[in-house]
Write a protein that holds these residues in place. Structure first.
Motif, PDB file in Angstrom:
ATOM      1  N   ARG A 209       7.328  -4.591  12.918  1.00  0.00           N
ATOM      2  CA  ARG A 209       6.213  -4.832  13.437  1.00  0.00           C
ATOM      3  C   ARG A 209       5.210  -5.626  12.510  1.00  0.00           C
ATOM      4  NH1 ARG A 209       8.502  -1.320  15.847  1.00  0.00           N
ATOM      5  NH2 ARG A 209       8.138  -0.960  18.064  1.00  0.00           N
ATOM      6  N   GLU A 210       5.853  -5.764  11.348  1.00  0.00           N
ATOM      7  CA  GLU A 210       5.167  -6.647  10.101  1.00  0.00           C
ATOM      8  C   GLU A 210       3.717  -5.957   9.810  1.00  0.00           C
ATOM      9  OE1 GLU A 210       4.759 -10.584  11.146  1.00  0.00           O
ATOM     10  OE2 GLU A 210       6.895 -10.680  11.695  1.00  0.00           O
ATOM     11  N   TRP A 211       4.184  -4.643   9.755  1.00  0.00           N
ATOM     12  CA  TRP A 211       2.868  -3.563   9.404  1.00  0.00           C
ATOM     13  C   TRP A 211       2.746  -3.396   7.808  1.00  0.00           C
ATOM     14  CZ3 TRP A 211       3.325   0.598  13.794  1.00  0.00           C
ATOM     15  CH2 TRP A 211       2.555  -0.093  14.961  1.00  0.00           C
ATOM     16  N   GLY A 212       3.646  -3.697   6.890  1.00  0.00           N
ATOM     17  CA  GLY A 212       3.667  -3.496   5.642  1.00  0.00           C
ATOM     18  C   GLY A 212       2.340  -3.870   5.050  1.00  0.00           C
ATOM     19  N   GLN A 213       1.897  -5.177   5.504  1.00  0.00           N
ATOM     20  CA  GLN A 213       0.710  -5.689   4.887  1.00  0.00           C
ATOM     21  C   GLN A 213      -0.520  -4.889   4.891  1.00  0.00           C
ATOM     22  OE1 GLN A 213      -0.495  -9.204   7.713  1.00  0.00           O
ATOM     23  NE2 GLN A 213       0.798  -8.431   8.946  1.00  0.00           N
ATOM     24  N   PHE A 214      -0.583  -3.736   5.956  1.00  0.00           N
ATOM     25  CA  PHE A 214      -1.725  -2.784   5.959  1.00  0.00           C
ATOM     26  C   PHE A 214      -1.401  -1.506   5.200  1.00  0.00           C
ATOM     27  CE2 PHE A 214      -1.032  -4.980  10.131  1.00  0.00           C
ATOM     28  CZ  PHE A 214      -2.244  -5.784  10.232  1.00  0.00           C
ATOM     29  N   HIS A 215      -0.320  -1.464   4.647  1.00  0.00           N
ATOM     30  CA  HIS A 215      -0.072  -0.133   3.937  1.00  0.00           C
ATOM     31  C   HIS A 215      -0.282  -0.275   2.323  1.00  0.00           C
ATOM     32  CE1 HIS A 215       2.727   0.923   7.841  1.00  0.00           C
ATOM     33  NE2 HIS A 215       1.388   1.073   7.951  1.00  0.00           N
ATOM     34  N   LEU A 216      -1.321  -0.512   2.275  1.00  0.00           N
ATOM     35  CA  LEU A 216      -1.984  -0.427   0.562  1.00  0.00           C
ATOM     36  C   LEU A 216      -2.068   1.129   0.529  1.00  0.00           C
ATOM     37  CD1 LEU A 216      -4.891  -2.929   0.589  1.00  0.00           C
ATOM     38  CD2 LEU A 216      -2.591  -3.201   0.018  1.00  0.00           C
TER      39      LEU A 216
END
Lengths: 106, 106, 106, 106
Positions: free
Chosen positions: D17-24
């Motif tokens: 889902r390309e959610w890694g960008q939100f996972h600060l």
């Protein structure tokens, strides 16, 4: 905030619904945490936010805070002012200016 | 609670320490959750509690709530009253009386 | 994570101290919220953080999660995998890709 | 819990889902607090609870904990075990037995 319009209106709503039986201090403290979590959700993925949603969630946190204060016969404004004087001492202006450091590390 | 003594005193304390730079809405929302957790800690193992400790932790939650309301130019008392009218509609007296059930299960 | 070394060690520590009497499910849920607040405090004023402090607070959250799972006779790894399959359905790849939007607004 | 099946499955779901960008790290810490609040909601008005709902909310807290551990290259089981040894020292068996008192008041 002493027996203000907000607290009076909350108490009326609660009395009409006979919800006072659920409002043990412990349950109100849990409710404050739960609503604080919903407020935080407005900022889950960043600092941008929906002002109306924040307003509603903040209102919920405040409502339970007013209920807990009332349950403990505490005046919200008075206890905030009292705690501020503790903060003033813990964080002297010359040491704390412009720093977010906790008092025990100042 | 409109521009009351508590909010005015908080803002003065914050201004003296130049802490306004840390008070992004998001950080205030985090602070409310953090302080709500400290309040909850007063009830971690049961319903008995130390009233002075609860008073202090509740004051901290309220302080950050007042700061966030001020930051958003919201009047705390007004938003509580507005949200109550939503609650009144979601929880009609005849359905909600004496029940802690959530509105969508009433 | 099925009856892993961590859960076994936690249970031994708890049994030695006769702390099981405090570990009602409700109290463990409160403890998870309290420790989550302490973890959040590592990020109160921004995204920079002290890795050692985060590690310790995360360990505390995990410890109470493992205790609650054990209390409910749930295997942590299994329930995570089960919940993931719900998430997969709520957030289909083609709709959710690159978006932090909640499922009911996709 | 080292690179276990749960963590591997979470990472696959996130990558798809390309959610890694939100996972600060900060956002994951907020997410843990938010989900902990939802877990606490299962116990808002008392100690009775719906086991399935608790299981699902606990799974959500655990999922974000595993994501944060992975983000920090920490092994969940190892950090729990490390923190336990600190707890053992803070709470000696002979002083802490049968008491929920905090270590600094023992």
């Amino acid at each position: 905030m002493s027996e203000n319009a907000a607290t009076a209106a909350i108490k009326e709503l609660v009395a009409e619904r006979e919800w006072g039986q659920f409002h043990l201090e412990e349950n109100l403290a849990k409710s404050i945490s739960i609503e604080a979590g919903e407020l935080l959700q407005c900022f889950q993925w960043g600092s941008a936010f929906d002002r109306d949603r924040v307003r509603d969630e903040l209102a919920d946190v405040l409502t339970y805070c007013l209920l807990l204060a009332d349950k403990l016969a505490l005046d919200p404004e008075t206890i905030v002012l009292q705690k501020l004087s503790v903060t003033r001492e813990k964080y002297p202006v010359d040491k704390a200016r412009g720093r977010s450091t906790k008092y025990d590390a100042l």
